[in-house]
Design a protein around this motif. Structure first.
Motif, short mmCIF file in Angstrom:
data_model
loop_
_atom_site.label_atom_id
_atom_site.label_comp_id
_atom_site.label_asym_id
_atom_site.label_seq_id
_atom_site.Cartn_x
_atom_site.Cartn_y
_atom_site.Cartn_z
N SER A 1 0.87 -1.18 0.00
CA SER A 1 0.00 0.00 0.00
C SER A 1 0.90 1.22 0.00
O SER A 1 2.01 1.19 0.52
CB SER A 1 -0.97 -0.01 1.19
N VAL A 2 0.41 2.27 -0.63
CA VAL A 2 1.15 3.54 -0.65
C VAL A 2 0.14 4.66 -0.38
O VAL A 2 -1.03 4.55 -0.76
CB VAL A 2 1.86 3.80 -2.01
N ALA A 3 0.59 5.68 0.30
CA ALA A 3 -0.31 6.79 0.62
C ALA A 3 0.51 8.04 0.86
O ALA A 3 0.61 8.51 1.99
CB ALA A 3 -1.16 6.45 1.84
N ALA A 4 1.16 8.54 -0.17
CA ALA A 4 1.94 9.76 0.00
C ALA A 4 2.24 10.37 -1.36
O ALA A 4 2.32 9.67 -2.38
CB ALA A 4 3.24 9.46 0.73
N GLN A 5 2.40 11.68 -1.34
CA GLN A 5 2.81 12.42 -2.52
C GLN A 5 4.08 11.79 -3.09
O GLN A 5 5.03 11.55 -2.33
CB GLN A 5 3.11 13.86 -2.08
N GLY A 6 4.08 11.51 -4.37
CA GLY A 6 5.29 10.97 -4.99
C GLY A 6 5.28 9.44 -5.07
O GLY A 6 5.98 8.86 -5.88
N LEU A 7 4.50 8.80 -4.20
CA LEU A 7 4.43 7.33 -4.27
C LEU A 7 3.27 6.97 -5.20
O LEU A 7 2.15 6.74 -4.77
CB LEU A 7 4.24 6.73 -2.87
N ASP A 8 3.58 6.97 -6.49
CA ASP A 8 2.53 6.78 -7.49
C ASP A 8 2.38 5.31 -7.88
O ASP A 8 2.92 4.42 -7.22
CB ASP A 8 2.84 7.65 -8.71
N LYS A 9 1.68 5.08 -9.00
CA LYS A 9 1.37 3.71 -9.44
C LYS A 9 2.59 2.81 -9.59
O LYS A 9 2.52 1.61 -9.38
CB LYS A 9 0.61 3.76 -10.78
N ARG A 10 3.73 3.42 -9.92
CA ARG A 10 4.95 2.61 -10.08
C ARG A 10 5.39 1.95 -8.78
O ARG A 10 6.13 0.98 -8.78
CB ARG A 10 6.11 3.49 -10.57
N TRP A 11 4.96 2.57 -7.66
CA TRP A 11 5.43 2.09 -6.36
C TRP A 11 4.58 0.95 -5.80
O TRP A 11 5.05 0.17 -4.99
CB TRP A 11 5.48 3.24 -5.35
N LEU A 12 3.32 0.90 -6.23
CA LEU A 12 2.45 -0.13 -5.66
C LEU A 12 2.87 -1.49 -6.20
O LEU A 12 2.86 -1.71 -7.42
CB LEU A 12 0.98 0.19 -5.99
N GLY A 13 3.25 -2.37 -5.32
CA GLY A 13 3.71 -3.70 -5.73
C GLY A 13 5.20 -3.75 -6.01
O GLY A 13 5.74 -4.80 -6.35
N LYS A 14 5.89 -2.62 -5.86
CA LYS A 14 7.32 -2.59 -6.18
C LYS A 14 8.12 -3.47 -5.23
O LYS A 14 7.90 -3.48 -4.03
CB LYS A 14 7.84 -1.14 -6.06
N LYS A 15 9.04 -4.23 -5.83
CA LYS A 15 9.95 -4.99 -4.99
C LYS A 15 11.14 -4.09 -4.67
O LYS A 15 11.77 -3.52 -5.56
CB LYS A 15 10.43 -6.25 -5.71
N MET A 16 11.43 -3.92 -3.38
CA MET A 16 12.42 -2.95 -2.96
C MET A 16 13.85 -3.45 -3.20
O MET A 16 14.18 -4.58 -2.88
CB MET A 16 12.23 -2.60 -1.49
N GLY B 1 -7.76 8.43 -4.46
CA GLY B 1 -6.88 9.61 -4.41
C GLY B 1 -5.43 9.16 -4.46
O GLY B 1 -5.03 8.41 -5.35
N LEU B 2 -4.67 9.59 -3.46
CA LEU B 2 -3.24 9.25 -3.42
C LEU B 2 -2.98 7.88 -2.81
O LEU B 2 -1.85 7.43 -2.73
CB LEU B 2 -2.48 10.28 -2.58
N GLN B 3 -4.07 7.27 -2.33
CA GLN B 3 -3.89 6.05 -1.57
C GLN B 3 -4.15 4.81 -2.42
O GLN B 3 -5.25 4.63 -2.94
CB GLN B 3 -4.85 6.08 -0.38
N GLY B 4 -3.12 4.01 -2.57
CA GLY B 4 -3.27 2.79 -3.36
C GLY B 4 -3.04 1.56 -2.50
O GLY B 4 -2.15 1.54 -1.66
N THR B 5 -3.90 0.56 -2.70
CA THR B 5 -3.73 -0.68 -1.92
C THR B 5 -3.69 -1.86 -2.88
O THR B 5 -4.53 -1.97 -3.78
CB THR B 5 -4.92 -0.87 -0.94
N ARG B 6 -2.73 -2.72 -2.69
CA ARG B 6 -2.67 -3.96 -3.46
C ARG B 6 -3.12 -5.10 -2.56
O ARG B 6 -2.44 -5.41 -1.57
CB ARG B 6 -1.26 -4.22 -3.98
N THR B 7 -4.26 -5.67 -2.88
CA THR B 7 -4.74 -6.80 -2.10
C THR B 7 -4.37 -8.07 -2.85
O THR B 7 -4.75 -8.24 -4.01
CB THR B 7 -6.27 -6.72 -1.91
#
Lengths: 235, 195
Positions: free
Chosen positions: A146-161, A212-218
């Protein structure tokens, strides 16, 4: 010492568990709190059901505490379970992945004190700058769920760090004030592999939802795969 | 101040507790430090460093109270000493204070109220004037030992920050490594000025 580990499936609780295990402690079980209310004050929520698969991968028993998710009631439900574990599996203490939140840490400390259990927080006040590096160097494979911040867009959801993603995260801290360790709820993570895992997790199906800015990957389907072969396809 | 010895007061030499109670102090210090477990501490060891800091330990871990003989030397030393929570109790016990269990545990964030008019103490007290919130995790307390004064109180205790009248010795009953990280540098600076 025989310990239970509060386990959300995210990077910090998995790392705390790793440290306790490395230090030679006996991990009797993992404890995951599953709030029925999505706005839990205390606990990491997305994909909490998948802690079952993580526990299976580590071959450590898992206890799930279901709670209505109302502030102090959550804690009472957890306390009851910990007291039960003290009696049945003879735990003497609890390990948590608390990092900076005195709100979270003091509440867990209190219930442990009331239950007559030690409370250990091995990544308490950790170094923000080196924390992620430490996680990666210790072999944790982490994806953001999950991402919920300015700058953490679609590319970040599911990203392997990885190291590259960390550089980008640090840049976002400078630009938007995003906490690189996610202490402000900027993101939630899910661990797919760690040294304690005997098999790694392969996420097969998932559903992304953006508000909005909040993305969740279930995660809707995940399986255990042998380490080091099929799992690589994901990268 | 170029080097600090940190005494780990937790029950065992265990990385699990050292990471929680010792490492955060080391990070807050900004000078090199070395760690020794309370069970192995000697005065000779302390003499190799510019200052000694006694850490706190987990809630409910009272093993340090059985190792007070290893800190007997603190009453005679000229070294700057700082005690954090269990560390404060150890120092106070060496100076003759009896460690007692409190009627109720104090766990969480509480306000520290510093006493006014101690100008020579401003280096260490200013941190708490600026941000009075401190993190507590204890159920033991100490009476004020002879020759010590109290510089701060809270709603639970009169002796949250104690300091020796003459020597550079300070004890705090809370955990400054959580919310008052600047305090450690302030302590070293203050101790330096008292040399």
């Amino acid at each position: 010492m025989r310990l239970a580990c509060l386990f959300s499936g995210g990077k910090d609780s998995t790392y705390a568990l790793h440290i306790a295990h490395q230090a030679g402690h006996d991990i009797a079980c993992l404890v995951s709190v599953k709030p029925e209310n999505n706005e839990s004050f205390m606990y990491h929520v997305p994909n909490i059901e998948w802690t079952k698969l993580q526990a299976q991968a580590m071959k450590i028993p898992l206890v799930i505490v279901s709670t209505p998710g109302r502030k102090e009631a959550e804690l009472n439900d957890l306390k009851k379970v910990l007291m039960e574990l003290k009696k049945t599996v003879k735990i003497e203490g609890v390990v948590t992945g608390a990092v900076y939140s005195t709100y979270q840490a003091s509440r867990i400390q209190k219930i442990c004190a009331e239950a007559g259990l030690y409370c250990f927080n091995p990544i308490w006040q950790t170094n923000v700058k080196s924390h992620w590096h430490e996680l990666l160097l210790n072999g944790l494979e982490i994806v953001l769920v999950s991402v919920a911040a300015q700058g953490l867009d679609k590319r970040w959801l599911g990203k392997k760090m990885d190291e590259k993603a960390l550089h980008e995260l640090v840049a976002l801290e400078k630009k938007h004030g995003v906490s690189p360790i996610g202490e402000g709820g900027e993101f939630e993570s899910f661990v797919i592999n760690a040294p304690l895992f005997q098999k790694k997790i392969q996420i097969e199906k998932f559903k992304d939802v953006w508000v909005g800015l909040q993305g969740t990957r279930t995660i809707t389907k995940a399986t255990l795969v042998e380490k080091g072969n099929r799992g690589l396809e994901q990268e | 101040m170029n080097s600090v010895l940190i005494v780990n007061t937790c029950r065992n030499e265990d990385v699990l507790t050292e990471r929680e109670f010792v490492w955060p102090i080391q990070r807050a210090l900004h000078v090199p430090s070395k760690v020794v477990h309370l069970s192995k501490l000697t005065e000779a060891m302390a003499n190799d460093f510019d200052a000694v800091i006694f850490s706190g330990c987990p809630y409910g871990d009272d093993a340090y109270l059985k190792k007070t003989k290893n800190v007997k030397w603190v009453t005679e030393t000229k070294k700057p000493l700082l005690g954090v929570c269990a560390g404060q109790h150890l120092i106070a016990a060496a100076f003759g204070g009896e460690v007692k269990q409190m009627p109720k545990a104090v766990i969480g964030v509480e306000k520290i109220m510093v006493v006014k008019g101690k100008k020579e103490m401003s280096t260490i007290l200013d941190t708490f004037v600026r941000s009075p919130n401190a993190y507590f995790l204890h159920h033991n307390q100490i009476p004020l030992p002879a020759r010590f004064v109290s510089l701060a109180r809270s709603r639970f205790s009169q002796n949250e920050i104690i300091v020796h009248e003459k020597k550079p010795i300070v004890g705090v009953s809370f955990h400054p490594e959580v919310l008052n990280k600047d305090f450690f540098s302030a302590f070293l600076k203050w101790a330096e000025s008292r040399r």
